[in-house]
Design a protein around this motif. Structure first.
Motif, mmCIF file in Angstrom:
data_model
loop_
_atom_site.group_PDB
_atom_site.id
_atom_site.type_symbol
_atom_site.label_atom_id
_atom_site.label_comp_id
_atom_site.label_asym_id
_atom_site.label_seq_id
_atom_site.Cartn_x
_atom_site.Cartn_y
_atom_site.Cartn_z
ATOM 1 N N LEU A 161 0.752 -1.320 0.034
ATOM 2 C CA LEU A 161 -0.011 -0.142 -0.111
ATOM 3 C C LEU A 161 0.773 1.322 -0.165
ATOM 4 O O LEU A 161 0.641 1.989 -0.740
ATOM 5 C CB LEU A 161 -1.011 -0.070 1.127
ATOM 6 C CG LEU A 161 -2.137 -0.729 0.982
ATOM 7 C CD1 LEU A 161 -2.844 -0.909 2.510
ATOM 8 C CD2 LEU A 161 -3.292 0.090 0.216
ATOM 9 N N GLU A 162 1.751 1.345 0.990
ATOM 10 C CA GLU A 162 2.666 2.436 1.113
ATOM 11 C C GLU A 162 3.594 2.675 -0.279
ATOM 12 O O GLU A 162 3.593 3.873 -0.679
ATOM 13 C CB GLU A 162 3.636 2.385 2.269
ATOM 14 C CG GLU A 162 3.005 2.462 3.547
ATOM 15 C CD GLU A 162 2.736 3.696 4.234
ATOM 16 O OE1 GLU A 162 3.550 4.526 3.340
ATOM 17 O OE2 GLU A 162 2.002 3.999 5.029
ATOM 18 N N THR A 163 4.068 1.622 -0.728
ATOM 19 C CA THR A 163 4.794 1.776 -2.154
ATOM 20 C C THR A 163 3.663 2.387 -3.182
ATOM 21 O O THR A 163 4.316 3.167 -4.205
ATOM 22 C CB THR A 163 5.513 0.605 -2.310
ATOM 23 O OG1 THR A 163 6.243 0.158 -1.429
ATOM 24 C CG2 THR A 163 6.506 0.695 -3.620
ATOM 25 N N VAL A 164 2.724 1.449 -3.492
ATOM 26 C CA VAL A 164 1.904 1.932 -4.698
ATOM 27 C C VAL A 164 1.537 3.375 -4.607
ATOM 28 O O VAL A 164 1.203 3.993 -5.401
ATOM 29 C CB VAL A 164 0.904 1.030 -4.966
ATOM 30 C CG1 VAL A 164 -0.220 1.438 -5.957
ATOM 31 C CG2 VAL A 164 1.296 -0.420 -5.253
ATOM 32 N N ILE A 165 0.792 3.649 -3.302
ATOM 33 C CA ILE A 165 0.480 5.100 -3.070
ATOM 34 C C ILE A 165 1.466 6.240 -3.437
ATOM 35 O O ILE A 165 1.113 7.213 -3.781
ATOM 36 C CB ILE A 165 -0.322 5.388 -1.786
ATOM 37 C CG1 ILE A 165 -1.640 4.317 -1.816
ATOM 38 C CG2 ILE A 165 -0.608 6.775 -1.637
ATOM 39 C CD1 ILE A 165 -2.120 4.396 -0.524
ATOM 40 N N CYS A 166 2.613 6.004 -2.641
ATOM 41 C CA CYS A 166 3.815 6.824 -2.640
ATOM 42 C C CYS A 166 4.291 7.202 -4.080
ATOM 43 O O CYS A 166 4.449 8.250 -4.572
ATOM 44 C CB CYS A 166 4.964 6.501 -2.051
ATOM 45 S SG CYS A 166 6.402 7.477 -1.891
ATOM 46 N N ALA A 167 4.285 6.035 -5.046
ATOM 47 C CA ALA A 167 4.682 6.077 -6.490
ATOM 48 C C ALA A 167 3.592 6.733 -7.393
ATOM 49 O O ALA A 167 3.920 7.229 -8.304
ATOM 50 C CB ALA A 167 4.886 4.602 -6.929
ATOM 51 N N ALA A 168 2.391 6.665 -7.106
ATOM 52 C CA ALA A 168 1.154 7.117 -7.715
ATOM 53 C C ALA A 168 1.303 8.583 -7.909
ATOM 54 O O ALA A 168 0.552 9.259 -8.795
ATOM 55 C CB ALA A 168 -0.139 6.438 -7.210
ATOM 56 N N GLY A 169 1.819 9.202 -6.794
ATOM 57 C CA GLY A 169 1.784 10.834 -6.665
ATOM 58 C C GLY A 169 2.396 11.326 -5.641
ATOM 59 O O GLY A 169 2.563 10.447 -4.694
ATOM 60 N N LYS A 170 2.392 12.559 -5.593
ATOM 61 C CA LYS A 170 3.056 13.339 -4.248
ATOM 62 C C LYS A 170 2.200 13.051 -3.196
ATOM 63 O O LYS A 170 1.083 13.115 -3.338
ATOM 64 C CB LYS A 170 3.370 14.824 -4.661
ATOM 65 C CG LYS A 170 4.232 14.888 -5.893
ATOM 66 C CD LYS A 170 4.169 16.542 -6.078
ATOM 67 C CE LYS A 170 5.158 16.824 -7.399
ATOM 68 N NZ LYS A 170 5.089 18.108 -7.781
ATOM 69 N N SER A 171 2.803 13.008 -1.828
ATOM 70 C CA SER A 171 1.997 13.162 -0.656
ATOM 71 C C SER A 171 2.566 13.956 0.330
ATOM 72 O O SER A 171 3.732 14.519 0.043
ATOM 73 C CB SER A 171 1.937 11.840 -0.114
ATOM 74 O OG SER A 171 3.460 11.351 0.083
ATOM 75 N N GLU A 172 1.701 14.623 1.317
ATOM 76 C CA GLU A 172 2.273 15.313 2.246
ATOM 77 C C GLU A 172 1.441 15.337 3.597
ATOM 78 O O GLU A 172 0.436 14.662 3.556
ATOM 79 C CB GLU A 172 1.915 16.770 1.453
ATOM 80 C CG GLU A 172 2.450 17.973 2.116
ATOM 81 C CD GLU A 172 2.717 19.145 1.241
ATOM 82 O OE1 GLU A 172 2.513 20.146 1.814
ATOM 83 O OE2 GLU A 172 2.340 18.868 0.071
ATOM 84 N N VAL A 173 2.260 15.544 4.518
ATOM 85 C CA VAL A 173 1.479 15.554 5.898
ATOM 86 C C VAL A 173 1.283 16.995 6.238
ATOM 87 O O VAL A 173 2.266 17.714 6.481
ATOM 88 C CB VAL A 173 2.570 14.895 6.804
ATOM 89 C CG1 VAL A 173 2.019 15.205 8.368
ATOM 90 C CG2 VAL A 173 2.793 13.480 6.640
ATOM 91 N N LEU A 174 -0.102 17.399 6.358
ATOM 92 C CA LEU A 174 -0.359 18.860 6.833
ATOM 93 C C LEU A 174 -0.161 18.995 8.486
ATOM 94 O O LEU A 174 -0.277 18.180 9.139
ATOM 95 C CB LEU A 174 -1.820 19.044 6.390
ATOM 96 C CG LEU A 174 -2.193 18.523 5.000
ATOM 97 C CD1 LEU A 174 -3.678 18.782 4.740
ATOM 98 C CD2 LEU A 174 -1.439 19.356 3.849
#
Length: 342
Positions: free
Chosen positions: A192-205
């Motif tokens: 899960l972590e890998t696919v989501i991270c690769a799919a697009g940018k991510s950020e902790v608000l």
């Protein structure tokens, strides 16, 4: 099977197993919020809770492995965003909306979330502890998926599996976990972590988002290999006898991530992860990685036993500039305390 009628933009998915009191608390809380929620219950027996009066709640008794239950839930989601939530934990509802609003205006991002606060019970009082401090300021915003993955797994913290995620990405990650199953503890989290991270940018608000429960031990050893800590990812990764499985894992994972993710580079990423976080004997990386864990554990012990000697983690978040919706937080706290009185 109850049909889902979208009330908002987000569907929460909650796997649960033999924790009726937490399930009841969770249902009573989320039934009052403007989000869909799907409960996937893997318990041997179905819940006694009456779900019929909750328009935004769908419950399924589905006594199968967790990845199979999550895949069933993925097929039911029709909202643009999805998110997994623990049966004993909370997200501040306004923080979920903040994440949706952020993703609406940041199309290059696949997911986002906010900061976490741990909570526990001491007598009849809520006590707080620091949870996932590495979430602070985390931004995986490099244009290269491979670079995002390298940064993420070198300093791993769960920044995606409980984040608000674009539904097509979430479904792709979940479906991979079902199609490619391995007898390894928590490997679906890694996928899960890998696919989501690769799919697009991510950020902790810089918002308080996640209330992480320490009230009860996590669900383990149910017969599901994904929930058996003895079947560690590190042991599986290093074992020469599983090399063909490892190659299949890397090839399928790289395929799900897209053409910008190279299989060989991905192997290096996980080599670093395993060396840094798996307590490898003689590894200086392990010594560096274990230190903050030990310090964090000691702080949690002190905060529970002698709260006055430890800085209040909630106030620490405020000092760090984290926005806290006090009204929304109070509703979470009220729900927790009411469940203790039941």
């Amino acid at each position: 099977m109850k049909s889902l009628m979208p009330l908002n933009l987000l569907t929460l998915v909650c796997p649960t197993y033999k924790r009726e009191s937490y399930l009841k608390r969770s249902v009573e809380f989320w039934a009052r919020q403007p989000f869909e929620i799907i409960y996937m219950d893997g318990s041997p027996e179905a819940s006694d809770i009456d779900f019929s009066g909750f328009a935004n709640v769908a419950y399924f008794h589905n006594p199968r492995f967790i990845v199979e239950r999550l895949e069933t839930a993925a097929g039911l989601i029709s909202t643009p965003y999805a998110c997994m939530v623990g049966d004993d934990e909370y997200f501040v509802p306004s923080a979920l909306q903040d994440c949706i609003d952020f993703l609406q205006v940041h199309p290059s991002h696949a997911s986002c979330m906010g900061r976490a606060l741990g909570f526990d019970r001491k007598s009849d009082q809520l006590v707080f502890n620091t949870a996932y401090p590495r979430l602070k300021g985390l931004k995986l915003t490099d244009d290269s998926p491979m670079q995002r993955l390298a940064i993420h797994w070198a300093q791993y913290v769960p920044a995606h599996c409980y984040s608000v995620t674009r539904t097509p990405v979430w479904k792709r990650a979940i479906n991979l976990s079902l199609v490619r199953q391995y007898n390894v503890f928590s490997i679906e989290e890694i996928q899960l972590e890998t696919v989501i991270c690769a799919a697009g940018k991510s950020e902790v608000l810089p918002i308080l988002y996640w209330l992480r429960s320490d009230e009860a031990p996590p669900t383990r050893n149910t017969g599901d290999p994904y929930l058996d800590p003895s079947k560690s990812f590190a042991a599986w990764w290093r074992n020469p006898a599983t090399s063909s499985q490892k190659n299949d894992f890397l090839e399928s994972l790289a395929g799900a991530c897209g053409s910008d993710v190279d299989c060989k580079e991905l192997e290096i990423v996980f080599d670093v992860y395993v060396a840094s976080y798996s307590r490898e004997p003689g590894s200086m990386a392990w010594l560096r990685s274990i230190k903050p864990r030990v310090v964090g554990k000691l702080k949690r012990v002190f905060s529970r036993l002698i709260p006055t000697l430890a800085e209040d983690p909630l106030q620490l978040l405020r000092k760090q500039g984290v926005y806290i919706d006090d009204e929304g937080l109070k509703k979470c706290f009220d729900s927790i305390k009411q469940s203790w009185q039941a």
